[in-house]
Design an enzyme around this catalytic site. Structure first.
Site, PDB file in Angstrom:
ATOM      1  N   SER A  56      10.525  -7.064  -5.903  1.00  0.00           N
ATOM      2  CA  SER A  56      10.210  -6.423  -4.825  1.00  0.00           C
ATOM      3  C   SER A  56      10.952  -4.846  -4.525  1.00  0.00           C
ATOM      4  CB  SER A  56      10.012  -7.075  -3.295  1.00  0.00           C
ATOM      5  OG  SER A  56      11.171  -7.713  -3.258  1.00  0.00           O
TER       6      SER A  56
ATOM      7  N   TYR B  28       9.768  -0.123 -10.404  1.00  0.00           N
ATOM      8  CA  TYR B  28       9.120  -0.770  -9.359  1.00  0.00           C
ATOM      9  C   TYR B  28       7.793  -0.034  -9.058  1.00  0.00           C
ATOM     10  CZ  TYR B  28       8.114  -2.751  -4.891  1.00  0.00           C
ATOM     11  OH  TYR B  28       7.794  -3.243  -3.640  1.00  0.00           O
TER      12      TYR B  28
ATOM     13  N   SER C 215       8.190  -3.264   5.890  1.00  0.00           N
ATOM     14  CA  SER C 215       7.797  -4.531   6.796  1.00  0.00           C
ATOM     15  C   SER C 215       8.987  -5.379   6.823  1.00  0.00           C
ATOM     16  CB  SER C 215       6.647  -5.158   6.078  1.00  0.00           C
ATOM     17  OG  SER C 215       5.757  -6.054   7.132  1.00  0.00           O
TER      18      SER C 215
ATOM     19  N   ARG D 107      14.289   6.837   8.367  1.00  0.00           N
ATOM     20  CA  ARG D 107      12.979   6.683   7.657  1.00  0.00           C
ATOM     21  C   ARG D 107      11.906   5.763   7.961  1.00  0.00           C
ATOM     22  NH1 ARG D 107      12.123   3.538   3.351  1.00  0.00           N
ATOM     23  NH2 ARG D 107      10.483   3.962   1.820  1.00  0.00           N
TER      24      ARG D 107
HETATM   25  P1  NAI Z   1      10.622 -10.685  -1.610  1.00  0.00           P
HETATM   26  O1  NAI Z   1      11.442 -10.349  -2.588  1.00  0.00           O
HETATM   27  O2  NAI Z   1      11.088 -11.259  -0.441  1.00  0.00           O
HETATM   28  O3  NAI Z   1       9.467 -11.732  -1.945  1.00  0.00           O
HETATM   29  C1  NAI Z   1       8.811 -11.687  -3.331  1.00  0.00           C
HETATM   30  C2  NAI Z   1       8.798 -13.117  -3.793  1.00  0.00           C
HETATM   31  O4  NAI Z   1       8.315 -13.083  -5.039  1.00  0.00           O
HETATM   32  C3  NAI Z   1       9.933 -13.812  -3.771  1.00  0.00           C
HETATM   33  O5  NAI Z   1       9.945 -15.158  -3.070  1.00  0.00           O
HETATM   34  C4  NAI Z   1      10.087 -14.019  -5.302  1.00  0.00           C
HETATM   35  O6  NAI Z   1      10.975 -15.515  -5.763  1.00  0.00           O
HETATM   36  C5  NAI Z   1       8.844 -14.291  -5.785  1.00  0.00           C
HETATM   37  N1  NAI Z   1       8.825 -13.584  -7.484  1.00  0.00           N
HETATM   38  C6  NAI Z   1       9.535 -13.026  -7.950  1.00  0.00           C
HETATM   39  N2  NAI Z   1       9.471 -12.830  -9.186  1.00  0.00           N
HETATM   40  C7  NAI Z   1       8.494 -13.749  -9.581  1.00  0.00           C
HETATM   41  C8  NAI Z   1       8.020 -14.338 -10.647  1.00  0.00           C
HETATM   42  N3  NAI Z   1       8.309 -13.856 -11.986  1.00  0.00           N
HETATM   43  N4  NAI Z   1       6.927 -15.514 -10.636  1.00  0.00           N
HETATM   44  C9  NAI Z   1       6.775 -15.830  -9.300  1.00  0.00           C
HETATM   45  N5  NAI Z   1       7.052 -15.495  -8.215  1.00  0.00           N
HETATM   46  C10 NAI Z   1       8.141 -14.323  -8.092  1.00  0.00           C
HETATM   47  O7  NAI Z   1       9.651  -9.494  -0.939  1.00  0.00           O
HETATM   48  P2  NAI Z   1       8.772  -9.267   0.198  1.00  0.00           P
HETATM   49  O8  NAI Z   1       9.525  -8.135   0.958  1.00  0.00           O
HETATM   50  O9  NAI Z   1       8.380 -10.564   0.862  1.00  0.00           O
HETATM   51  O10 NAI Z   1       7.590  -8.411  -0.275  1.00  0.00           O
HETATM   52  C11 NAI Z   1       6.497  -8.997  -0.772  1.00  0.00           C
HETATM   53  C12 NAI Z   1       5.599  -8.275  -1.411  1.00  0.00           C
HETATM   54  O11 NAI Z   1       5.238  -7.104  -0.918  1.00  0.00           O
HETATM   55  C13 NAI Z   1       6.060  -7.861  -2.892  1.00  0.00           C
HETATM   56  O12 NAI Z   1       5.095  -7.645  -3.995  1.00  0.00           O
HETATM   57  C14 NAI Z   1       6.721  -6.405  -2.303  1.00  0.00           C
HETATM   58  O13 NAI Z   1       6.728  -5.539  -3.616  1.00  0.00           O
HETATM   59  C15 NAI Z   1       5.654  -5.848  -1.694  1.00  0.00           C
HETATM   60  N6  NAI Z   1       6.153  -4.786  -0.531  1.00  0.00           N
HETATM   61  C16 NAI Z   1       6.983  -5.148   0.512  1.00  0.00           C
HETATM   62  C17 NAI Z   1       7.477  -4.419   1.192  1.00  0.00           C
HETATM   63  C18 NAI Z   1       8.351  -4.548   2.367  1.00  0.00           C
HETATM   64  O14 NAI Z   1       8.682  -3.995   3.217  1.00  0.00           O
HETATM   65  N7  NAI Z   1       8.932  -6.082   2.807  1.00  0.00           N
HETATM   66  C19 NAI Z   1       7.134  -2.967   1.199  1.00  0.00           C
HETATM   67  C20 NAI Z   1       6.104  -2.668  -0.081  1.00  0.00           C
HETATM   68  C21 NAI Z   1       5.815  -3.625  -0.772  1.00  0.00           C
HETATM   69  C1  15L Z   2       9.557  -1.780  -0.757  1.00  0.00           C
HETATM   70  O1  15L Z   2       8.425  -1.825  -1.669  1.00  0.00           O
HETATM   71  C2  15L Z   2      10.203  -3.020  -0.847  1.00  0.00           C
HETATM   72  O2  15L Z   2       9.705  -4.145  -1.291  1.00  0.00           O
HETATM   73  C3  15L Z   2      10.995  -3.408   0.597  1.00  0.00           C
HETATM   74  O3  15L Z   2      12.243  -4.279   0.336  1.00  0.00           O
HETATM   75  C4  15L Z   2      11.475  -1.912   1.327  1.00  0.00           C
HETATM   76  O4  15L Z   2      12.638  -1.338   0.447  1.00  0.00           O
HETATM   77  C5  15L Z   2      10.327  -0.976   1.344  1.00  0.00           C
HETATM   78  O5  15L Z   2       9.553  -1.070   0.147  1.00  0.00           O
HETATM   79  C6  15L Z   2      10.624   0.450   1.987  1.00  0.00           C
HETATM   80  O6  15L Z   2      10.237   1.220   1.204  1.00  0.00           O
HETATM   81  O7  15L Z   2      11.321   0.512   2.857  1.00  0.00           O
END
Ligand code: NAI
Ligand code: 15L
Length: 263
Positions: free
Chosen positions: A75, A136, A166, A174
């Site tokens: 992520s 990414y 989120s 930002r």
């Molecule tokens: P996070 O990193 O906390 O959760 C991602 C989960 O995916 C982790 O629990 C990790 O163990 C799992 N994972 C990683 N590699 C894996 C694999 N090979 N197989 C199975 N599971 C795997 O990220 P978060 O913040 O919860 O984000 C969730 C989704 O939303 C992600 O796809 C992220 O890219 C996307 N996202 C999140 C944002 C945010 O602000 N939190 C912003 C934009 C996108």
């Molecule tokens: C993302 O895509 C990441 O998953 C999150 O950890 C934040 O960095 C977010 O974007 C962001 O742009 O703030």
């Protein structure tokens, strides 16, 4: 509205924990998957650990579900060899499994980092050119294109959520623009699961913040209406020192991601 069984990938992550709880009213069963350990299942939950890079394992977690909320993967910006299996091979494995098992709808956690090299202040919509800000962001653009193809060829519907930031609270200037509250995230995912005829949709995931770089007029059919705002956090954030104006993290929508790495 209510579904039979939802698959939630990335269920151990920050947003996965939120949706594990908040999606409960919307399905009889939630199948939780991650590569990392998950807390003990409640009666309405199933747990199936899986590495998204393992096609057979992905096929098992997808079999028998009515819809998928795909949050799993790397992520943040990382070297390409870490992004490739989890995010690129992984999203391919997921859509192949969806095709084989007849799953009709996916909600895909894309990211603002697919457009991260657009300037801050420029207003984008779902048809603006992608300008990923790293490997990414490139992997998320791949997921958006792959899901477009699976809709055009196979009719599998996807809503791509270009999530801003989120977290419980916005953390910097930002994020006063990019912040998506957990309540608004939940509402966005629920609309994406239940709105009729979404086809292949792209929607920006931000709360109703004072300032916005994203215009969701091409996603009105989803009925997403954010309620929260970053405004209550502004005074505290603006009392902190600002980045120099010539810092790329202050110039581009992706913030510090535009200069992350090499690792
Ligand atoms: P996070 O990193 O906390 O959760 C991602 C989960 O995916 C982790 O629990 C990790 O163990 C799992 N994972 C990683 N590699 C894996 C694999 N090979 N197989 C199975 N599971 C795997 O990220 P978060 O913040 O919860 O984000 C969730 C989704 O939303 C992600 O796809 C992220 O890219 C996307 N996202 C999140 C944002 C945010 O602000 N939190 C912003 C934009 C996108
Ligand atoms: C993302 O895509 C990441 O998953 C999150 O950890 C934040 O960095 C977010 O974007 C962001 O742009 O703030």
């Amino acid at each position: 509205s209510r579904l039979g069984k939802i698959l939630l990938t990335g269920a151990a992550g920050g947003l996965g924990k939120v949706l594990r709880k908040n999606l409960q009213p919307f399905a009889d069963t939630i199948r939780l998957s991650d590569i990392s350990a998950l807390d003990e299942p409640a009666p309405h939950e199933e747990i199936m650990l899986c590495d998204l890079a393992d096609a057979d394992a992905v096929s098992r977690i997808v079999a028998g579900v009515d819809a998928i909320v795909h949050l799993g993967g790397v992520s943040v910006e990382r070297p390409f060899d870490e992004i490739l299996p989890a995010n690129i091979q992984g999203v391919y494995n997921l859509y192949e499994a969806a095709r084989i098992h007849g799953v009709r709808r996916v909600v895909f956690a894309s990211s603002n980092h697919v457009i991260g090299f657009h300037r801050q202040g420029e207003v984008l919509d779902a048809e603006s050119p992608v300008r990923p800000d790293g490997y990414y962001g490139i992997s998320k653009a791949f997921g958006e294109n792959l899901s477009r193809f699976y809709f055009d060829r196979y009719g599998i519907e996807t809503v791509c959520l270009r999530i801003g930031s989120s977290f419980p609270e916005p953390k910097d200037r930002r994020m006063l623009v990019t912040w998506l509250s957990y309540e608004d995230l939940t509402h966005l995912v629920v609309r994406s699961l239940f709105a009729p005829d979404v086809g292949h949709s792209i929607v920006y995931g931000a709360s109703a913040n004072r300032d916005s770089w994203w215009d969701n007029h091409l996603a009105e059919h989803l009925g997403y209406a954010p309620k929260d705002s970053s405004e209550p956090f502004r005074a505290q954030i603006e009392s902190q020192p600002a980045l120099p104006a010539d810092d790329p993290a202050a110039q581009f929508q992706g913030g510090a991601f535009v200069k992350a790495g090499p690792f």
